[in-house]
Design a protein around this motif. Structure first.
Motif, PDB file in Angstrom:
ATOM      1  N   HIS A 141       0.818  -1.213   0.000  1.00  0.00           N
ATOM      2  CA  HIS A 141       0.000   0.000   0.000  1.00  0.00           C
ATOM      3  C   HIS A 141       0.854   1.265   0.000  1.00  0.00           C
ATOM      4  O   HIS A 141       0.336   2.346  -0.291  1.00  0.00           O
ATOM      5  CB  HIS A 141      -0.933   0.009   1.219  1.00  0.00           C
ATOM      6  N   LEU A 142       2.134   1.141   0.339  1.00  0.00           N
ATOM      7  CA  LEU A 142       3.019   2.301   0.345  1.00  0.00           C
ATOM      8  C   LEU A 142       3.803   2.459  -0.948  1.00  0.00           C
ATOM      9  O   LEU A 142       4.684   3.308  -1.030  1.00  0.00           O
ATOM     10  CB  LEU A 142       4.000   2.195   1.526  1.00  0.00           C
ATOM     11  N   GLU A 143       3.520   1.628  -1.951  1.00  0.00           N
ATOM     12  CA  GLU A 143       4.229   1.732  -3.219  1.00  0.00           C
ATOM     13  C   GLU A 143       3.937   3.066  -3.892  1.00  0.00           C
ATOM     14  O   GLU A 143       2.815   3.575  -3.852  1.00  0.00           O
ATOM     15  CB  GLU A 143       3.826   0.592  -4.152  1.00  0.00           C
ATOM     16  N   LEU A 144       4.960   3.599  -4.535  1.00  0.00           N
ATOM     17  CA  LEU A 144       4.827   4.872  -5.235  1.00  0.00           C
ATOM     18  C   LEU A 144       3.941   4.699  -6.462  1.00  0.00           C
ATOM     19  O   LEU A 144       4.162   3.791  -7.275  1.00  0.00           O
ATOM     20  CB  LEU A 144       6.216   5.376  -5.643  1.00  0.00           C
ATOM     21  N   TRP A 145       2.944   5.580  -6.598  1.00  0.00           N
ATOM     22  CA  TRP A 145       2.018   5.597  -7.747  1.00  0.00           C
ATOM     23  C   TRP A 145       1.296   4.260  -7.920  1.00  0.00           C
ATOM     24  O   TRP A 145       1.033   3.811  -9.037  1.00  0.00           O
ATOM     25  CB  TRP A 145       2.755   5.947  -9.035  1.00  0.00           C
ATOM     26  N   ARG A 146       0.955   3.626  -6.833  1.00  0.00           N
ATOM     27  CA  ARG A 146       0.319   2.307  -6.922  1.00  0.00           C
ATOM     28  C   ARG A 146      -1.030   2.391  -7.618  1.00  0.00           C
ATOM     29  O   ARG A 146      -1.321   1.620  -8.542  1.00  0.00           O
ATOM     30  CB  ARG A 146       0.167   1.740  -5.512  1.00  0.00           C
ATOM     31  N   GLU A 147      -1.866   3.339  -7.215  1.00  0.00           N
ATOM     32  CA  GLU A 147      -3.197   3.460  -7.798  1.00  0.00           C
ATOM     33  C   GLU A 147      -3.131   3.935  -9.244  1.00  0.00           C
ATOM     34  O   GLU A 147      -3.901   3.483 -10.088  1.00  0.00           O
ATOM     35  CB  GLU A 147      -4.045   4.419  -6.951  1.00  0.00           C
ATOM     36  N   ASP A 148      -2.211   4.863  -9.543  1.00  0.00           N
ATOM     37  CA  ASP A 148      -2.094   5.357 -10.917  1.00  0.00           C
ATOM     38  C   ASP A 148      -1.683   4.242 -11.869  1.00  0.00           C
ATOM     39  O   ASP A 148      -2.241   4.112 -12.969  1.00  0.00           O
ATOM     40  CB  ASP A 148      -1.072   6.499 -10.970  1.00  0.00           C
ATOM     41  N   ILE A 149      -0.705   3.451 -11.463  1.00  0.00           N
ATOM     42  CA  ILE A 149      -0.228   2.379 -12.341  1.00  0.00           C
ATOM     43  C   ILE A 149      -1.289   1.297 -12.493  1.00  0.00           C
ATOM     44  O   ILE A 149      -1.459   0.735 -13.595  1.00  0.00           O
ATOM     45  CB  ILE A 149       1.091   1.811 -11.786  1.00  0.00           C
ATOM     46  N   ARG A 150      -2.037   1.020 -11.440  1.00  0.00           N
ATOM     47  CA  ARG A 150      -3.125   0.036 -11.569  1.00  0.00           C
ATOM     48  C   ARG A 150      -4.221   0.546 -12.494  1.00  0.00           C
ATOM     49  O   ARG A 150      -4.806  -0.219 -13.272  1.00  0.00           O
ATOM     50  CB  ARG A 150      -3.702  -0.276 -10.189  1.00  0.00           C
ATOM     51  N   SER A 151      -4.501   1.835 -12.413  1.00  0.00           N
ATOM     52  CA  SER A 151      -5.495   2.416 -13.315  1.00  0.00           C
ATOM     53  C   SER A 151      -5.029   2.340 -14.763  1.00  0.00           C
ATOM     54  O   SER A 151      -5.810   2.017 -15.668  1.00  0.00           O
ATOM     55  CB  SER A 151      -5.766   3.863 -12.912  1.00  0.00           C
ATOM     56  N   ILE A 152      -3.751   2.631 -15.008  1.00  0.00           N
ATOM     57  CA  ILE A 152      -3.203   2.527 -16.367  1.00  0.00           C
ATOM     58  C   ILE A 152      -3.248   1.085 -16.849  1.00  0.00           C
ATOM     59  O   ILE A 152      -3.590   0.810 -18.010  1.00  0.00           O
ATOM     60  CB  ILE A 152      -1.768   3.075 -16.382  1.00  0.00           C
ATOM     61  N   GLU A 153      -2.947   0.154 -15.953  1.00  0.00           N
ATOM     62  CA  GLU A 153      -2.992  -1.259 -16.330  1.00  0.00           C
ATOM     63  C   GLU A 153      -4.411  -1.690 -16.687  1.00  0.00           C
ATOM     64  O   GLU A 153      -4.621  -2.451 -17.632  1.00  0.00           O
ATOM     65  CB  GLU A 153      -2.462  -2.107 -15.175  1.00  0.00           C
ATOM     66  N   GLY A 154      -5.403  -1.178 -15.941  1.00  0.00           N
ATOM     67  CA  GLY A 154      -6.781  -1.544 -16.222  1.00  0.00           C
ATOM     68  C   GLY A 154      -7.309  -0.955 -17.516  1.00  0.00           C
ATOM     69  O   GLY A 154      -8.155  -1.553 -18.176  1.00  0.00           O
ATOM     70  N   LYS A 155      -6.810   0.205 -17.900  1.00  0.00           N
ATOM     71  CA  LYS A 155      -7.315   0.861 -19.110  1.00  0.00           C
ATOM     72  C   LYS A 155      -6.528   0.500 -20.358  1.00  0.00           C
ATOM     73  O   LYS A 155      -7.100   0.448 -21.451  1.00  0.00           O
ATOM     74  CB  LYS A 155      -7.284   2.378 -18.910  1.00  0.00           C
ATOM     75  N   PHE A 156      -5.231   0.277 -20.221  1.00  0.00           N
ATOM     76  CA  PHE A 156      -4.393   0.118 -21.401  1.00  0.00           C
ATOM     77  C   PHE A 156      -3.612  -1.191 -21.432  1.00  0.00           C
ATOM     78  O   PHE A 156      -2.825  -1.399 -22.356  1.00  0.00           O
ATOM     79  CB  PHE A 156      -3.398   1.286 -21.497  1.00  0.00           C
ATOM     80  N   GLY A 157      -3.745  -2.051 -20.419  1.00  0.00           N
ATOM     81  CA  GLY A 157      -3.075  -3.335 -20.458  1.00  0.00           C
ATOM     82  C   GLY A 157      -1.712  -3.318 -19.785  1.00  0.00           C
ATOM     83  O   GLY A 157      -1.215  -2.293 -19.320  1.00  0.00           O
ATOM     84  N   THR A 158      -1.095  -4.501 -19.771  1.00  0.00           N
ATOM     85  CA  THR A 158       0.161  -4.669 -19.041  1.00  0.00           C
ATOM     86  C   THR A 158       1.369  -4.134 -19.796  1.00  0.00           C
ATOM     87  O   THR A 158       2.409  -3.866 -19.194  1.00  0.00           O
ATOM     88  CB  THR A 158       0.386  -6.155 -18.736  1.00  0.00           C
ATOM     89  N   GLY A 159       1.283  -3.995 -21.125  1.00  0.00           N
ATOM     90  CA  GLY A 159       2.416  -3.499 -21.889  1.00  0.00           C
ATOM     91  C   GLY A 159       2.769  -2.074 -21.530  1.00  0.00           C
ATOM     92  O   GLY A 159       3.920  -1.751 -21.215  1.00  0.00           O
ATOM     93  N   ILE A 160       1.769  -1.179 -21.556  1.00  0.00           N
ATOM     94  CA  ILE A 160       2.003   0.221 -21.201  1.00  0.00           C
ATOM     95  C   ILE A 160       2.247   0.359 -19.700  1.00  0.00           C
ATOM     96  O   ILE A 160       3.026   1.209 -19.258  1.00  0.00           O
ATOM     97  CB  ILE A 160       0.812   1.082 -21.662  1.00  0.00           C
ATOM     98  N   GLN A 161       1.596  -0.487 -18.913  1.00  0.00           N
ATOM     99  CA  GLN A 161       1.843  -0.455 -17.464  1.00  0.00           C
ATOM    100  C   GLN A 161       3.293  -0.762 -17.139  1.00  0.00           C
ATOM    101  O   GLN A 161       3.882  -0.195 -16.201  1.00  0.00           O
ATOM    102  CB  GLN A 161       0.919  -1.469 -16.775  1.00  0.00           C
ATOM    103  N   SER A 162       3.925  -1.641 -17.919  1.00  0.00           N
ATOM    104  CA  SER A 162       5.330  -1.973 -17.657  1.00  0.00           C
ATOM    105  C   SER A 162       6.236  -0.770 -17.884  1.00  0.00           C
ATOM    106  O   SER A 162       7.261  -0.633 -17.203  1.00  0.00           O
ATOM    107  CB  SER A 162       5.760  -3.131 -18.557  1.00  0.00           C
ATOM    108  N   TYR A 163       5.884   0.127 -18.824  1.00  0.00           N
ATOM    109  CA  TYR A 163       6.689   1.333 -19.035  1.00  0.00           C
ATOM    110  C   TYR A 163       6.645   2.233 -17.804  1.00  0.00           C
ATOM    111  O   TYR A 163       7.684   2.740 -17.346  1.00  0.00           O
ATOM    112  CB  TYR A 163       6.184   2.087 -20.262  1.00  0.00           C
ATOM    113  N   PHE A 164       5.456   2.442 -17.247  1.00  0.00           N
ATOM    114  CA  PHE A 164       5.346   3.310 -16.075  1.00  0.00           C
ATOM    115  C   PHE A 164       5.959   2.656 -14.839  1.00  0.00           C
ATOM    116  O   PHE A 164       6.514   3.348 -13.980  1.00  0.00           O
ATOM    117  CB  PHE A 164       3.878   3.656 -15.828  1.00  0.00           C
TER     118      PHE A 164
END
Length: 723
Positions: A141-164
């Motif tokens: 829960h203390l990970e940096l940008w945890r919610e933002d990266i999960r939101s990106i993963e949910g909208k655009f998939g794991t490929g773009i999530q891996s960049y962030f």
């Protein structure tokens, strides 16, 4: 299917087949006249299963254990759990809930017969494991940008999530590097400068040194134009040159505390070595998992098609438009696979004349690529020489724009080269007749080499200008003291300018190119030219190369500008939000797929290449080029590395002998041979694991053949019964 076949062979096992009716006896005798064992031996997987069981049985005999029947499996499992109560948890066993409850009751019963000391040890061990599990849950829960990266993963998939996620890793890496440099270099200086502790600076005594080599001209303090502050802020000159941002500020031999003396030159060098070593270990640790996946994941073409069709969907996607994009990317993957299969057939059908022609064409095109790279490198060399020769003019002799252009000329040329050469490479690769997948990999490899080699060309050009001069200054001081009185600071200024200019370009492209392009595509949909232009694609490889380029600049410049990792951390934080906003509102994801399993390893591999290229000029600067005699903590040393032998000479004689023995050739050669043997062992082990994976795939194929064989027999039996 094969396990059931194996069970049928075991004697003494009660039969679970349904009762055979009299009218079916003729069917059994006609269709299966041979004994059941002969029928089972006809299965394609029988010999493979028998061979494997024979191997396992002999191995278990050697270890002193025998295969027990299934009925005694529970008692065997209970004994094993009873022996491993302190080290294993019931979660590690594939059992149902009722079995786990029963085994937990057995554990509690056995605990009553233990001594109080053993009970306390086991209870404390369980409590410690439970505490560690809760701590891991809290750290997630203390990970940096945890919610933002999960939101990106949910909208655009794991490929773009891996960049962030990769961008977040670089932020943490630079933050840790800055903390190392801050603790070893900045903190003792700040504590003494602001009199927080009872300590004092030890100034460097200038001995056996010509006075001409110690001249360091300070910027004039007369009438200063307002725009000169902007130039100083963008180029690192003027008031910034005298701050702790650059190497020249640390002209201190040490810090004398109450009970000891802090050796600042040694700490300065060790901070650089520690940051590079930490970066190497961290990157290697993160890339091991991706390397294992890529090492084992050698699919056959038919398995590749099946995996894409039946297991290619990304279940993290929740957005409708991204689901459509995923459909199109899967179609693109299948088309690319079919195109690669067509290329394989085409290569197999080539005649000798066609092969000679295509290889001659590729040789010619690679010569063009080398010519383009050579032209870019020569342009960077000319721009750097021109900038270094003209940047020493007084500000009042040139206008604001001219001065800024001269200062940023190498950065501008490098940026133009990084922008133009990928387009040239993309045009050239079309005529080389490669498969689509290899085209992408080769183009990315060329772009990586271009981006990272430009920095090395800049650094080596500066090094050649530093060590060469027209008069006898180089013989007197060892470097061009007239043009570079403090050459480490000026190299740090070049890295600082590259970092700032790269950041400005990223912001400018997003705000003044991608955003207006989005507005034109959205509100001028009637214009066919604009619709053909379309939105800017969020190309993952290009964005990754951009941030790896910035990280390589940070690694090279950290020695010459100790605060550059802090600037890089702030830069990557801003880039994260800019790229997230750009992805959500101005860009569209690329239709070409980029899987997270492949991309994570690719990102770290490119980053590792950047680290290796950064170590080369740093090693030459530290060990070969004479250190400045007018600034910095190494003015009393011929080179920066000489502080290490001097420190070793202060150790006890036994420790000195040990260090000299470890660093000698007599130790290095056997150590290198042992490392090679260990490496060959792990390569052989990886090859063995890969062969096991191939055997398991063959076994799965045999299982499918078993099913087809049994279905065929069942169909024949039903046909005979109807007849």
């Amino acid at each position: 299917m094969s396990e059931s076949s194996g069970r049928a062979l075991q004697p003494g096992r009660p039969s679970r087949q349904p009762a055979v009716h009299p009218e079916n006896l003729s069917l059994d005798s006609s269709c299966f006249s041979s004994p059941p064992v002969n029928f089972l031996q006809e299965l394609p997987s029988y010999r493979s299963i028998a061979r494997r069981r024979t191997t396992v049985h002999s191995r278990d005999k050697q270890s002193g254990t025998l295969l027990k029947p299934t009925d005694s499996y529970s008692s065997q499992l209970e004994d094993r759990i009873a022996e491993n109560l302190s080290s294993q948890s019931l979660r590690n066993y594939a059992l149902n809930i009722s079995e786990k409850r029963r085994l937990r009751d057995i554990q509690e019963t056995q605990m009553k017969y233990l001594s109080e000391w053993d009970q306390w040890k086991r209870y404390s061990s369980k409590s410690w494991k439970r505490f560690l599990e809760k701590a891991r849950e809290m750290t997630t829960h203390l990970e940096l940008w945890r919610e933002d990266i999960r939101s990106i993963e949910g909208k655009f998939g794991t490929g773009i999530q891996s960049y962030f996620s990769f961008l977040r890793f670089l932020v943490l890496l630079n933050l840790v590097i800055f903390l190392i440099i801050f603790m070893l270099v900045l903190l003792p200086v700040l504590l003494t400068k602001y009199e927080i502790t009872n300590s004092s600076f030890m100034l460097i005594p200038f001995k056996d040194m010509d006075i001409q080599c110690t001249v360091y001209p300070v910027s004039s303090s007369g009438l200063i134009y307002f725009y000169s502050y902007i130039i100083d802020l963008l180029s690192g000159t003027g008031f910034l040159e005298e701050t702790s941002l650059f190497y020249g500020h640390y002209t201190i031999d040490g810090v004398k505390f109450q009970n000891f003396t802090y050796d600042l030159p040694l700490a300065y060098l060790l901070s650089t070595i520690a940051s590079l070593a930490l970066s190497l270990l961290w990157i290697v640790k993160r890339s091991v998992e991706g390397f294992k996946i890529n090492l084992i994941r050698s699919e056959e073409h038919f398995q590749s098609y099946c995996n894409k069709i039946f297991a290619g969907w990304d279940f993290c996607i929740t957005n409708r438009s991204m689901a459509d994009l995923k459909h199109s990317s899967l179609r693109y993957e299948l088309r690319a696979d079919l195109e690669e299969e067509r290329m394989r057939q085409k290569i197999a059908e080539r005649t000798s004349e066609e092969t000679i022609r295509i290889y001659s064409l590729r040789l010619f095109l690679n010569c063009i690529v080398l010519a383009v790279l050579g032209a870019c490198f020569y342009a960077i060399y000319v721009a750097t020489v021109f900038s270094q020769e003209h940047m020493k003019k007084e500000i009042d002799k040139m206008v604001f724009g001219e001065n800024l252009f001269i200062l940023y000329l190498p950065s501008i040329v490098i940026t133009l080269a990084n922008f133009i050469t990928p387009m040239i490479f993309a045009k050239i690769i079309r005529y080389e007749d490669y498969s689509p997948g290899f085209e992408i990999r080769l183009t990315i490899l060329r772009c990586v080499f271009m981006r990272l080699a430009t920095i090395c060309v800049l650094v080596f050009t500066l090094g050649s200008k530093i060590t060469s001069c027209d008069d006898d200054t180089c013989d007197l001081c060892g470097y061009n003291q007239k043009l570079y009185p403090c050459w480490e600071t000026q190299v740090g200024q070049e890295m600082y300018k590259l970092m700032i200019f790269d950041f400005i370009i990223i912001l400018a492209v997003t705000l003044f190119v991608d955003f207006p392009r989005k507005l034109l595509v959205t509100y001028c949909s009637s214009c066919k030219l604009i619709q053909c232009w379309g939105q800017q694609e969020f190309a993952i490889p290009d964005n990754v190369l951009g941030i790896v380029y910035g990280q390589t600049i940070c690694w090279i410049g950290a020695f010459f500008s100790p605060l550059l990792p802090a600037i890089a951390t702030l830069k990557f934080i801003i880039i994260f939000y800019v790229k997230e906003w750009s992805l959500l509102y101005t860009c569209r994801p690329s239709p070409r797929p980029f899987r997270a399993s492949n991309s994570n390893f690719f990102f770290l591999l490119v980053l590792l290449i950047g680290l290796c290229l950064a170590i080369i000029p740093l090693t030459i600067s530290i060990s070969r080029i004479p250190s400045s005699k007018a600034c910095g903590p190494f003015t009393n040393f011929n080179t920066t590395w000489e502080v290490i032998p001097k420190t070793v000479s202060t150790f006890p004689s036994s420790l000195q002998s040990f260090i000299h023995g470890v660093t000698s050739e007599a130790f290095a050669v056997p150590f290198f041979m042992i490392i090679c043997l260990i490496m060959f062992y792990f390569i052989a082990l990886a090859g063995a694991h890969k062969r096991v994976v191939i055997q398991l795939r063959e076994q799965l194929s045999l299982e499918s053949r078993d099913k087809r064989y049994l279905i065929q027999k069942l169909t024949e039996a039903q046909r005979d019964m109807r007849n």
